[in-house]
Motif scaffolding. Structure first.
Motif, short mmCIF file in Angstrom:
data_model
loop_
_atom_site.label_atom_id
_atom_site.label_comp_id
_atom_site.label_asym_id
_atom_site.label_seq_id
_atom_site.Cartn_x
_atom_site.Cartn_y
_atom_site.Cartn_z
N ARG A 163 0.80 -1.25 -0.21
CA ARG A 163 -0.05 -0.15 -0.14
C ARG A 163 0.88 1.33 -0.04
N LEU A 164 0.58 2.18 -0.85
CA LEU A 164 1.09 3.62 -0.88
C LEU A 164 2.50 3.37 -1.14
N ALA A 165 3.12 2.38 -2.06
CA ALA A 165 4.38 2.34 -2.32
C ALA A 165 5.01 3.24 -3.36
N GLY A 179 4.08 3.44 -8.80
CA GLY A 179 3.64 3.38 -7.45
C GLY A 179 2.17 2.68 -7.08
N THR A 180 1.78 2.62 -6.12
CA THR A 180 0.53 1.72 -5.69
C THR A 180 -0.22 3.03 -5.09
N ASP A 181 -1.58 2.87 -5.01
CA ASP A 181 -2.38 3.85 -4.02
C ASP A 181 -2.73 3.14 -2.53
N LEU A 201 -4.80 1.49 -1.51
CA LEU A 201 -5.51 0.06 -1.37
C LEU A 201 -4.39 -0.95 -1.97
N GLY A 202 -3.12 -0.53 -2.62
CA GLY A 202 -2.27 -1.12 -3.18
C GLY A 202 -2.74 -1.47 -4.50
N ARG A 203 -3.17 -0.66 -5.13
CA ARG A 203 -3.54 -0.75 -6.57
C ARG A 203 -2.56 -0.33 -7.51
N ASP A 204 -2.18 -0.87 -8.48
CA ASP A 204 -1.03 -0.45 -9.28
C ASP A 204 -1.52 1.05 -9.98
N VAL A 205 -0.79 2.08 -9.84
CA VAL A 205 -1.26 3.40 -10.58
C VAL A 205 -1.27 3.34 -11.99
N LEU A 206 -0.10 2.68 -12.46
CA LEU A 206 -0.03 2.69 -14.15
C LEU A 206 -0.99 1.95 -14.58
N VAL A 207 -1.77 0.75 -14.05
CA VAL A 207 -2.65 -0.17 -14.62
C VAL A 207 -4.03 0.78 -14.45
N ARG A 208 -3.88 1.51 -13.39
CA ARG A 208 -5.24 2.07 -13.31
C ARG A 208 -5.32 3.38 -14.39
N LEU A 209 -4.16 4.24 -14.55
CA LEU A 209 -3.97 5.30 -15.47
C LEU A 209 -4.44 4.74 -16.95
N VAL A 210 -3.98 3.61 -17.05
CA VAL A 210 -4.27 3.08 -18.79
C VAL A 210 -5.75 2.72 -18.76
N GLN A 253 -9.00 12.68 -6.69
CA GLN A 253 -9.65 12.71 -5.54
C GLN A 253 -9.10 11.81 -4.39
N MET A 254 -8.85 10.53 -4.86
CA MET A 254 -8.44 9.81 -3.81
C MET A 254 -7.02 10.09 -3.44
N GLY A 255 -6.15 10.50 -4.48
CA GLY A 255 -4.59 11.13 -4.08
C GLY A 255 -5.00 12.38 -3.14
#
Lengths: 334, 290
Positions: free
Chosen positions: B56-58, B67-69, B71-80, B241-243
């Protein structure tokens, strides 16, 4: 002049009336009961009806509309459902901060607009022109709320230069009047900067196009031939004539600025009309929604009428441009 | 500054810049579109999949490039994957607005005078009001959803187009070929469809490109307010918003979606601008509003 103004104002009043009425019905026909914001759920049906009556939410939609219209015409905007105090009081408190923010941003924006248009028009095709265009287009393409957050991250959290939100410090009540205003100015810097930077490119390009036209005129050639300095030619003969169309544009730009102010107020927690509006929409606080709709409509009408008057005064040659002929675009203020 | 130079500067931007702007606009818009289309291939994971507690928050690293958010989700994947939401909302709402606006504008420009007045009065009514206010009001009426946002952005976005199309139609109407078509006995519908509409394409194409950027910005603000698309769908505005809660200790969370968002919107604005210069030189240097 007078007949034109009367007709114009009559049209505007009609426009505001239609708009406010439309909002009245749309908001009330939407699902969601404002009563849930006010009372506990366990309340019996009888009690609910009683409260409904007291809040003026009983009877048919038409009856409610008639009641609302009647009291509005008497200058009574009603009582906020959520806060249980007069709407005029809420609006009165929010008006000051919003005026402070939008007028400051308007001023800053005007400086940016004129400076960048002068640079673009005089350095046409040169690196400086491209730099200004690039910067302007970038700011124009940024989401306001994100720009606001980045300013907070950089200037508030990292550098600690400005406060991150609100419009005065928690201890503002203990400060002297002068210190209090300084404190407010300190809080004002980031929101006003966001608002001014976010949208200056639209009017700037408009002014630049105007300058291009003006600078190609014969009287500019004549001024140069008379040996006037380039600076004088540009400011006295060029800018002065190019600024006139900008007056109208700035009047039409007001809705955008108000929309932008709404976004900026939300991010910075600025206690103005934008925040009041959004909170009222969330809570289905009908009287407040209606009041902010009305006020926004009035502000827009006053803005564009003033701009037209000013234009007429500045340039008597111009027939007042029929609004339906003009091509004012509205940039989405986000 | 000598005179010949001054005259030369009035001629228009130098060609290399024009071409560069167009290229950059094309690269950014096509790039974002490709990323959106190929999202499942480019970033195979589930954008909503929760990561390990330790992840989380790496901060950005080799394992998680951006990095990750929380909840540990990959930011790159989410951006795409977020590109899909933004582009879908942007394009669908703008196409809807363009169709409405073109129809209204053509009807006003070609129809009888009373129709023109009526339609333009309605257009003014809508335009006189800050658009974001109308959007918020309408979006908040029912539960937020993708369809609702697209509909609301479409409904509140046609007015400017109607104005533009009407103005253009009024000039086209007076041209000889239109008069000729009328003289040949074509019905008003045929004249509109075969002779007016083709002349409107440059205006429409430029306005579409400029407006997609605006619609993407509006969507992101709605998502930022929580009124936009809902989890588990990803949107750039929602990511910002989450960030917000971790502005300092997780700077990448709010910063990166904004950068991607800005690049996409810059792409559409650049493309629109340069297309305008290319398709419709008369309008050069006008506003940014399409």
């Amino acid at each position: 002049m007078l007949p034109w103004l009367t007709r114009r104002l009559a049209q505007s009043l009609l426009l505001i009336f239609i708009l406010v009425s439309a909002v009245f019905f749309v908001v009330r026909l939407a699902p969601g009961d404002p009563l849930n914001q006010v009372v506990e759920e366990e309340l019996g049906a009888g009690d609910r009806e009683l409260i409904r009556q007291r809040l003026g939410l009983d009877g048919s939609l038409i009856e409610q509309y008639q009641r609302w219209l009647g009291s509005m015409l008497q200058g009574d905007l009603g009582t906020s459902l959520r806060q249980q105090r007069p709407v005029t009081e809420i609006i009165g408190e929010a008006m000051g901060p919003t005026l402070l923010l939008t007028l400051t941003a308007y001023g800053l924006q005007l400086i940016l607009v004129i400076a960048s248009a002068l640079i673009m028009a005089t350095r046409r095709g040169q690196p400086l022109d491209h730099a200004v265009q690039g910067i302007g287009l970038t700011f124009y393409s940024l989401p306001f709320f994100w720009l606001a957050l980045m300013f907070v991250l950089l200037f508030s959290r990292q550098l600690g230069w400005f406060p991150a939100g609100g419009w005065e410090s928690p201890d503002a009540a203990f400060l002297s009047v002068g210190e209090r205003w300084l404190d407010r100015l300190h809080h004002l810097v980031l929101p006003a900067m966001t608002l001014a930077l976010g949208a200056f490119m639209g009017p700037a390009r408009y002014l630049r196009a105007g300058l291009d036209d003006v600078l190609a005129q014969d009287y500019i050639l004549a001024a140069r031939a008379r040996g006037l300095s380039e600076r004088r030619v540009l400011l006295r003969h060029g800018l002065r004539n190019a600024l006139m169309p900008l007056i109208t544009l700035l009047g039409m730009w007001l809705p955008n600025l108000l929309g932008g102010a709404l976004v900026v107020e939300v991010v910075f927690g600025w206690p103005g009309m934008g925040r009041v509006t959004i909170e009222a929409i969330w809570a289905r606080d009908y009287p407040v929604i209606m009041a902010t709709t009305l006020l926004t409509g009035v502000a827009v009408v006053v803005g564009s009428t003033l701009a037209d008057l000013l234009y007429r005064w500045a340039d008597p040659r111009v027939r007042i441009p029929d609004l339906s002929e003009s091509e004012g675009g509205a940039h989405d203020a986000s | 500054m000598t005179l010949p130079e001054t005259m030369a500067t009035v001629q228009g931007p130098s060609p290399w810049w024009r071409r560069r702007g167009l290229m950059l606009g094309l690269i950014l818009t096509f790039g974002s579109a490709l990323i959106g289309l190929l999202a499942p291939l480019l970033a195979p994971g589930d954008p909503a999949a929760l990561g390990e507690l330790s992840e989380r928050l790496a901060a950005p690293s080799a394992q998680h490039l951006l990095g990750t958010d929380l909840l540990g989700r990959d930011v790159l994947v989410r951006l795409v994957h977020g590109a899909r939401t933004s582009l879908l909302v942007g394009w669908v709402s703008v196409l809807a607005a363009m169709i409405c606006g073109t129809l209204v504008g053509m009807a006003a420009g070609l129809g009888p005078r009373w129709l023109d007045r009526l339609l333009m009065s309605i257009t003014d009514l809508f335009m006189a009001f800050p658009r974001i206010f109308l959007i918020l009001l309408l979006v908040s009426l029912t539960a937020p959803s993708l369809m609702l946002i697209m509909a609301v952005l479409g409904v509140t976005g046609w007015m400017g187009v109607a104005r533009l199309v009407r103005a253009e139609t009024l000039t086209l109407r007076e041209r000889e070929f239109v008069a000729a078509a009328r003289g040949l006995g074509l019905t008003p519908w045929q004249v509109a469809w075969r002779h007016i509409l083709p002349g409107l394409w440059p205006t429409i194409i430029v306005a579409t490109s400029l407006r997609v950027g605006g619609a993407i910005l509006s969507e992101s603000f709605l998502s930022y307010l929580g009124l936009g698309v809902q989890e588990p769908m990803v949107s750039w505005g929602g990511m910002i918003q989450m960030g917000r809660a971790n502005l300092v200790d997780g700077w990448w969370l709010a910063t990166l979606p904004g950068v991607v968002l800005a690049l996409t919107v810059i792409g559409y604005n650049l493309l629109g601008e340069n297309l305008r210069e290319w398709l419709d030189p008369r309008r050069q240097g006008g506003g940014l509003d399409g």
